[in-house]
Design a protein around this motif. Structure first.
Motif, PDB file in Angstrom:
ATOM      1  N   ASN A  41      -2.631  29.440  -5.475  1.00  0.00           N
ATOM      2  CA  ASN A  41      -3.510  29.536  -4.312  1.00  0.00           C
ATOM      3  C   ASN A  41      -3.018  28.659  -3.170  1.00  0.00           C
ATOM      4  O   ASN A  41      -3.056  29.066  -1.997  1.00  0.00           O
ATOM      5  N   GLN A  82      -2.536  34.357  -9.522  1.00  0.00           N
ATOM      6  CA  GLN A  82      -3.961  34.185  -9.219  1.00  0.00           C
ATOM      7  C   GLN A  82      -4.812  35.274  -9.887  1.00  0.00           C
ATOM      8  O   GLN A  82      -5.895  35.003 -10.408  1.00  0.00           O
ATOM      9  N   LEU A 104      -8.667  34.501   2.139  1.00  0.00           N
ATOM     10  CA  LEU A 104      -8.435  33.591   1.013  1.00  0.00           C
ATOM     11  C   LEU A 104      -9.609  32.634   0.844  1.00  0.00           C
ATOM     12  O   LEU A 104     -10.029  32.321  -0.278  1.00  0.00           O
TER      13      LEU A 104
END
Length: 401
Positions: free
Chosen positions: A126, A85, A22
């Motif tokens: 996120n 996302q 990430l």
């Protein structure tokens, strides 16, 4: 020396592979952070906008961020963080590409609103992903790792943006589009089939009724977010009036400003994980929030003194230190306050607090700078942050975090 090195290594231990992936996606995404720091300069130098018009357009940036943050939280709780996302990152690509063709005050303001709304749908999703992929005991460090990636990208982005601006401001927008495209490809590749730590079913959570609050009627969390908004009103001068200050008062060019802004990201990349790891077990969250916010305020007071370019770098270092202490723990407080089924709403509300500041902060900052001067602006910004520091100490005591 060995002890310091050991602290540095320990600060990265225990983080999951997904947290690192990430962070990689965020690094690529934020390397394209070229538009925001140079948007005010672009409107001033290329389009001939007044400071008031610049403030209003940047206010539309904030309004779009508010809408995107709320919508992102709502969508995340319904469709999942991966889909939100992905769609957000894909949708911003054409928006960045066409943005240079909107050059009047009205059309640029509208486009900035739309672009920011679409881009900021990404943020709550996120934040939820970070929490879902992290071990509970590592949540703050997982957020710090993500922020480290953000700031590494932000240290590269403005420096690259400053270089591109010397060629043409249009290339800043194209650079953002390219970075967004690469980021979404990497994100889909790594996360399409990766399982998250899903929240337990509601029936498993009946004993933790207090965690199932509604984010928008949780009184103490509302106060906390008001303080986050107040913090942002002062802190976000970094992205609106501070580049103009460097240009107007110190006559720095785009490249020099890009390096100075990029220095902030560099400091955070080097020190944040170590600093968070060092303080989280030695100080309470209320102490960390108080001192982090107060230190941020101190950095703006420093700008009232003129000791040359070195002093500007010192003030930026102090600002970055306050940011490192404050922002990761704001996210931790928000996610811990949430229930297991409404993390998107809580993170969206917290993002909304920062986004709301973006509506008023640029306009107020540019208005004060234009009518009363930069010294008055920095004094007000510093004082606002000191008030927020006291407020954080009080509310975190009430919230028992």
């Amino acid at each position: 020396m060995k002890s310091l090195f050991q602290i540095y290594i320990n600060s990265y231990r225990g983080l999951s592979p997904a947290a690192w992936l990430l962070a990689l996606v965020m690094l690529i995404n934020r390397t394209g952070s070229m538009v925001i720091p140079f948007l005010g300069m672009y409107m001033s130098s290329e389009l001939g906008f007044s400071k008031t018009q610049i403030g209003l357009v940047l206010g539309c940036f904030g309004l779009g961020s508010v809408c995107g943050s709320w919508l992102g939280g709502w969508l995340t709780d319904r469709f999942g963080s991966f889909k939100v996302q992905t769609v957000s990152q894909i949708a911003v690509i054409p928006l960045f590409l066409i943005l240079p063709y909107f050059q009047t005050f009205e059309t640029l303001a509208l486009m900035i609103f739309v672009l920011t709304m679409v881009a900021d749908i990404f943020r709550p999703a996120n934040s939820v992903s970070v929490a879902r992929y992290a071990k509970p005991e590592n949540i703050t460090r997982a957020y710090s790792l993500n922020r480290m990636a953000v700031n590494l990208g932000f240290s590269i982005g403005p420096a690259l943006g400053g270089f591109l601006a010397t060629i043409s401001y249009n290339w800043i927008f194209y650079g953002n589009a390219i970075a967004a495209a690469i980021a979404v490809i990497v994100f889909i590749y790594f996360f399409k089939n990766r399982a998250q730590n899903e929240a337990p079913k509601k029936e498993e959570n009946t004993s933790t009724k207090t965690k199932e609050r509604n984010a928008y009627s949780d009184g103490m969390f509302i106060v906390f977010n008001i303080l986050c908004c107040l913090f942002s009103m002062g802190f976000l001068q970094l992205l609106s009036t501070l580049p103009l200050f460097y240009k107007d008062v110190y006559s720095l060019d785009s490249g020099q400003i890009g390096l100075l802004l990029g220095f902030s990201g560099f400091v955070i990349v080097i020190f944040e994980m170590v600093l968070v790891h060092f303080v989280e077990h030695r100080l309470s969250i209320r102490q960390i929030m108080f001192w982090g916010t107060a230190i941020t305020g101190m950095s703006y007071y420093m700008l009232n003194l003129d000791f040359g370019i070195v002093w500007l770098y010192m003030a930026m270092f102090i600002l970055s230190t306050g940011e490192m202490l404050s922002l990761p723990f704001m996210a931790t407080i928000s996610i811990k306050r949430a229930g297991l089924s409404n993390q998107g709403a809580y993170m969206g509300f917290n993002s909304l607090a920062f986004a709301a500041a973006n509506i008023f902060s640029p306009y107020l900052g540019t208005y004060i700078a234009e009518h009363y001067g930069y010294n008055v602006l920095w004094t007000i910004a510093g004082t606002t942050l000191f008030i927020a520091a006291i407020g954080f100490y009080w509310i975190t005591t009430k919230m028992k975090v």
